[in-house]
Write an enzyme that holds these catalytic residues in place. Structure first.
Site, mmCIF file in Angstrom:
data_model
loop_
_atom_site.group_PDB
_atom_site.id
_atom_site.type_symbol
_atom_site.label_atom_id
_atom_site.label_comp_id
_atom_site.label_asym_id
_atom_site.label_seq_id
_atom_site.Cartn_x
_atom_site.Cartn_y
_atom_site.Cartn_z
ATOM 1 N N SER A 174 0.826 -1.203 0.000
ATOM 2 C CA SER A 174 0.000 0.000 0.000
ATOM 3 C C SER A 174 0.863 1.257 0.000
ATOM 4 C CB SER A 174 -0.850 -0.017 1.271
ATOM 5 O OG SER A 174 -1.424 1.241 1.491
ATOM 6 N N TYR A 205 -1.662 0.073 10.266
ATOM 7 C CA TYR A 205 -1.930 -0.612 8.996
ATOM 8 C C TYR A 205 -0.731 -0.501 8.057
ATOM 9 C CZ TYR A 205 -3.483 -1.064 4.191
ATOM 10 O OH TYR A 205 -3.552 -1.395 2.859
ATOM 11 N N LYS A 209 2.218 -3.349 6.580
ATOM 12 C CA LYS A 209 2.596 -3.553 5.168
ATOM 13 C C LYS A 209 4.114 -3.425 4.998
ATOM 14 C CE LYS A 209 -1.479 -4.285 3.356
ATOM 15 N NZ LYS A 209 -1.825 -5.577 2.770
#
Ligand code: UDP
Length: 329
Positions: free
Chosen positions: A121, A145, A149
């Site tokens: 991402s 988050y 990643k």
């Protein structure tokens, strides 16, 4: 056979269709925590796929797949992706995203499956130091988050050195649109994304769309993003798979349209698709939203020969058609 984890989710299900259309056999692995069994039913009604309900946090679940099928490559989507949820429930994110991926990678290595396409991402970059952002932009994720990643990207690099696991990491910008003709599209139980939220106003009584902040230093005060169509995006996964098999080289690519649209631009485009103006409210800024994020995806265009042709209005029209279908589910 290609293993697609998280294949019942938004981007994963579009990828399943993309690979099937390219005549590849697919096995889908999903625990339905975010994905939907109805999506798998729709795909199964038309295509021949293998589906396995399992959870990556249980290594046995994924071991079974590698024992049963001869897997050439894995496309790994399974994971949680809501930024704000990650700030209040980091445990869930680290367990699901990081631990789940570790189980997957360990099982791959044990079974000598050494090719993976990883769904990363733009959240790995954090605040933009310059735009458009290329793959060399500094990596400073602002939320758990994005951190999950980045941790996984680092694990993949270490697994390559130690175990020869090859990976293509794809860093997505803002994904929109739907393949409504295949009855699939964006379906989150709690929807936070811009396009489905604007569309909701036309489909749900009393729903008022909120613009989060109109006091940013941008052309109209609202945040600017790079919106990439989901069908273009999953095509890049197919190209990445071919690249990985052919070159046997690991790599990283941004996937964005390179075009910039403000929240108000997107709102106006949705109104154009609907044919009328929908009401909106200006709300406070949403915590953690950077003012502007734009991708430099020239590397994917050059190396993977990727092109993204779908216009904003086309993506939004497709998303609208899908939202109407979703209402009947
Ligand atoms: N946004 C908004 N109202 C909404 C949802 C999103 O104004 O109901 C804004 C959000 O603040 C951001 C942009 O739209 O500037 C894109 O948000 P989205 O959640 O779709 O993606 P993100 O950029 O957070 O990954």
């Amino acid at each position: 056979m290609i293993l697609i984890t998280g294949g019942a989710g938004y981007i994963g299900s579009h990828c399943v269709i993309e690979f099937l259309k390219n005549n590849l056999d697919v096995v889908v692995f999903d625990n339905f925590s975010k994905g939907h069994s109805k999506i798998i039913d729709k795909i199964k009604s038309k295509y021949d796929i293998n589906f396995f309900k399992g959870d990556l946090r249980n290594k046995n679940d994924i071991d079974l797949i590698f024992r049963k099928y001869d897997i050439e490559a894995v496309v790994h989507f399974a994971g949680f992706s809501e930024v704000s949820a990650s700030t209040v429930q980091p445990k869930m994110f680290y367990e699901n995203n990081v631990l789940g991926t570790l189980n997957l990678l360990n099982s791959m290595v044990e079974n000598k499956v050494l090719n993976i396409i990883f769904s990363s991402s733009a959240a790995v970059y954090g605040e933009a130091k310059y735009v458009p952002m290329d793959e060399n932009h500094q990596l400073m994720p602002k939320n758990p988050y994005g951190k999950t990643k980045l941790i996984i990207e680092n694990i993949l690099d270490d697994y390559e050195i130690a175990y020869n696991l090859k990976s293509v990491k794809l860093r997505y910008f803002n994904v929109i649109g739907a393949n409504y003709k295949e009855n699939i599209g964006e379906w989150h139980d709690i929807e936070t994304h811009l396009v489905p939220n604007i569309l909701k106003s036309s489909l749900i009584d009393d729903y008022v769309f909120n613009i989060f902040g109109d006091d940013y230093e941008t052309k109209d005060g609202t945040c600017i993003r790079d919106y990439v169509d989901v069908q273009d995006l999953v095509h890049a996964h197919y190209l990445a798979y071919k690249y990985l098999i052919k070159s046997n080289k690991s790599d990283i690519f941004n996937l964005g349209s390179g075009k910039e649209y403000s929240v108000k631009d997107v709102y106006n485009c949705v109104c154009k698709v609907l044919g009328y103006k929908i009401p909106f409210k200006i709300n406070a800024r949403r915590k953690g939203d950077p003012a502007i994020l734009i991708a430099d995806s020239s590397k994917a265009r050059k190396v993977l020969n990727w092109s993204n042709e779908t216009s904003l209005i086309e993506s939004i029209s497709n998303a609208y058609e899908w939202e109407k279908i979703l209402k009947t589910f």
